[in-house]
Design an enzyme around this catalytic site. Structure first.
Site, PDB file in Angstrom:
ATOM      1  N   GLY A  72      85.369  -1.194 -19.149  1.00 42.28           N
ATOM      2  CA  GLY A  72      86.229  -0.046 -18.958  1.00 42.28           C
ATOM      3  C   GLY A  72      87.492  -0.109 -19.791  1.00 42.28           C
ATOM      4  O   GLY A  72      87.983   0.921 -20.282  1.00 42.28           O
ATOM      5  N   ASN A 153      93.044   1.940  -8.442  1.00 39.39           N
ATOM      6  CA  ASN A 153      92.354   0.685  -8.158  1.00 39.39           C
ATOM      7  C   ASN A 153      93.014  -0.130  -7.059  1.00 39.39           C
ATOM      8  O   ASN A 153      92.378  -0.972  -6.435  1.00 39.39           O
ATOM      9  CB  ASN A 153      92.248  -0.173  -9.432  1.00 39.39           C
ATOM     10  CG  ASN A 153      93.598  -0.427 -10.059  1.00 39.39           C
ATOM     11  OD1 ASN A 153      94.347   0.510 -10.367  1.00 39.39           O
ATOM     12  ND2 ASN A 153      93.925  -1.685 -10.283  1.00 39.39           N
ATOM     13  N   GLN A 181      87.009   3.043 -10.929  1.00 33.96           N
ATOM     14  CA  GLN A 181      86.875   2.845  -9.487  1.00 33.96           C
ATOM     15  C   GLN A 181      86.087   3.957  -8.810  1.00 33.96           C
ATOM     16  O   GLN A 181      85.575   3.778  -7.706  1.00 33.96           O
ATOM     17  CB  GLN A 181      88.265   2.750  -8.845  1.00 33.96           C
ATOM     18  CG  GLN A 181      89.067   1.536  -9.260  1.00 33.96           C
ATOM     19  CD  GLN A 181      88.535   0.239  -8.681  1.00 33.96           C
ATOM     20  OE1 GLN A 181      87.876   0.230  -7.650  1.00 33.96           O
ATOM     21  NE2 GLN A 181      88.831  -0.867  -9.337  1.00 33.96           N
ATOM     22  N   SER A 201      82.800   1.362 -15.834  1.00 37.44           N
ATOM     23  CA  SER A 201      82.402  -0.035 -16.007  1.00 37.44           C
ATOM     24  C   SER A 201      81.316  -0.383 -15.002  1.00 37.44           C
ATOM     25  O   SER A 201      81.368   0.057 -13.842  1.00 37.44           O
ATOM     26  CB  SER A 201      83.612  -0.951 -15.818  1.00 37.44           C
ATOM     27  OG  SER A 201      83.276  -2.292 -16.086  1.00 37.44           O
ATOM     28  N   THR A 239      75.669  -5.177 -32.276  1.00 32.14           N
ATOM     29  CA  THR A 239      74.311  -5.198 -31.735  1.00 32.14           C
ATOM     30  C   THR A 239      74.317  -4.822 -30.257  1.00 32.14           C
ATOM     31  O   THR A 239      75.121  -5.340 -29.475  1.00 32.14           O
ATOM     32  CB  THR A 239      73.699  -6.602 -31.902  1.00 32.14           C
ATOM     33  OG1 THR A 239      73.707  -6.939 -33.291  1.00 32.14           O
ATOM     34  CG2 THR A 239      72.269  -6.639 -31.374  1.00 32.14           C
ATOM     35  N   CYS A 326      93.595  -7.799 -12.552  1.00 29.59           N
ATOM     36  CA  CYS A 326      94.084  -7.996 -13.919  1.00 29.59           C
ATOM     37  C   CYS A 326      95.508  -8.523 -13.966  1.00 29.59           C
ATOM     38  O   CYS A 326      95.993  -8.907 -15.019  1.00 29.59           O
ATOM     39  CB  CYS A 326      93.993  -6.684 -14.701  1.00 29.59           C
ATOM     40  SG  CYS A 326      92.319  -6.031 -14.787  1.00 29.59           S
TER      41      CYS A 326
END
Length: 392
Positions: A72, A153, A181, A201, A239, A326
């Protein structure tokens, strides 16, 4: 023996068995590079495109509007930096966001300020909801982008996203939302809700860590964040992470399909926690009591430190948080709690419990059994508690 209760699902979730099983073939025998031409690679390509379609269907988008990323945070960076570069070249160098966004937005905005962009950080109301009048007044002729998170969040407040999107559409300004969220917990339709860009995410909805997506409305052209090969329709080099993309597709499909079933159960557990924890003297609920994520509980306990509370809960087998994962290494109080008007000393004593459909009523029982005595014990050791109690 003590029970183990995982109540930090806003930080990350346990990968589900079905998601894991869907990934396994692409970690073992179906390992072909999705950008190659032989049959093994074509199997991988089909799986990646099937996952893209699942994400698009969940959001009410077209599959070619979905770009897979690593997380995210990358999606947020790409949306903001890409839009800033594209619109800045046209003289639009103003961005509007809120003061209590995730740091993936706030730190990106700060980085753009160093490059000459101007950012307006709008305050939110005490319940954590953005005032539409303040948003409307903040948009200027040189505004390039508005970015407002779908659901916070930390305190779980859900913003009036369709209305925000409508204002942006009326003003001719692009609208991005960090929905990390919200996806999998709330029904989202990017067309109906006037969303131009959306970040998500996998690891917040029982998918793997290390994969996310950006919805980019057809017709919006922003520069690449990562240059190199021609992957992701030439927009995001590297990739393809086949197994994790497949996991994201499975996770988002399952989470969305279960919303109607799991939401009433989560709300019931959430509200029982809130009701009983607010019986503890000198506590308060952070965020709106109704317009909040089904599994989010954020309570402030006056007279104690959140870090001590978390450590003692951990000793009893309960995983919780005092804010965003975080910023867990920071000693500063949560910027989200300060943004809704909490004093520093109250913000320091906050607890976030975030539930998922894997939690049970027995988990709630255990939290309510263990938590109040911990609060009482910590307050008995606090030099501030006696003064707070005397003040009433």
């Amino acid at each position: 023996m003590k029970r183990f209760v995982y109540a930090d699902n806003a930080a990350t979730t346990k990968i589900s068995d079905s998601v894991f099983q869907s990934m396994v073939p692409f970690l073992t025998e179906q390992y072909g590079n999705a950008s190659s031409l032989y049959s093994l690679a074509r199997e991988s390509r089909r799986a990646v495109e099937a996952a893209r379609e699942k994400v698009a269907k969940t959001l009410g988008a077209e599959s070619r509007e979905i770009y897979f990323t690593s997380c995210g945070t990358e999606s947020d960076n790409w949306a903001l930096k890409g839009t800033a570069l594209a619109m800045g070249a046209k003289g639009k160098k103003h961005i509007v966001t809120t003061a209590f966004e995730h740091h993936a937005i706030l730190h990106t905005c700060q980085a753009l300020e160093k490059q000459g962009f101007e950012v307006t950080y709008l305050p939110v109301e005490p319940n954590g909801i953005l005032s539409l009048d303040k948003l409307r007044a903040a948009i200027r002729p040189d505004t390039a982008l508005v970015s407002v998170m779908y659901a916070n969040n930390e305190i779980g407040t859900i913003q009036p996203i369709p209305e925000i999107g409508a204002i942006c559409k009326e003003k001719g300004v692009l609208f991005h939302t960090d929905a990390v969220q919200a996806v999998g917990s709330l029904h989202i339709n990017v067309k109906e809700q006037n969303i131009d860009m959306l970040s998500l995410s996998a690891h917040k909805l029982h998918g793997p860590k290390g994969v996310g997506a950006l919805y980019l409305r057809k017709g919006i052209r922003i520069p690449n964040l990562i240059d190199g090969g021609a992957q992701e329709m030439g927009k995001r080099a590297g990739t393809e992470n086949n197994a994790y993309i497949v996991g994201l597709g499975t996770a988002i499909e399952e989470a969305t399909a279960l919303i109607e079933e799991k939401t009433p159960k989560l709300i019931a557990m959430r509200d029982r926690l809130i009701e009983n924890l607010l019986k503890i003297p000198h506590t308060r609920l952070n965020g709106d009591p109704v317009k909040r994520l089904p599994g989010n509980v954020n309570i402030s306990f006056e007279g104690i430190e959140g870090e001590s509370l978390l450590l003692m809960l951990d000793m009893q087998g309960i995983c919780a948080s005092s804010g965003s994962a975080c910023t867990s290494g920071s000693l500063d109080p949560s910027h989200v709690l300060l943004a809704i008007g909490l004093p520093h000393e109250v913000a320091h004593g906050s607890l976030r419990l975030s539930l998922s459909d894997m939690n049970t009523e027995e988990d709630v029982d255990y939290i309510l059994q263990v938590l109040p005595p911990i609060v009482e014990r910590l307050r008995s050791m606090s030099p501030l508690w006696e003064r707070i109690r005397q003040q009433g």
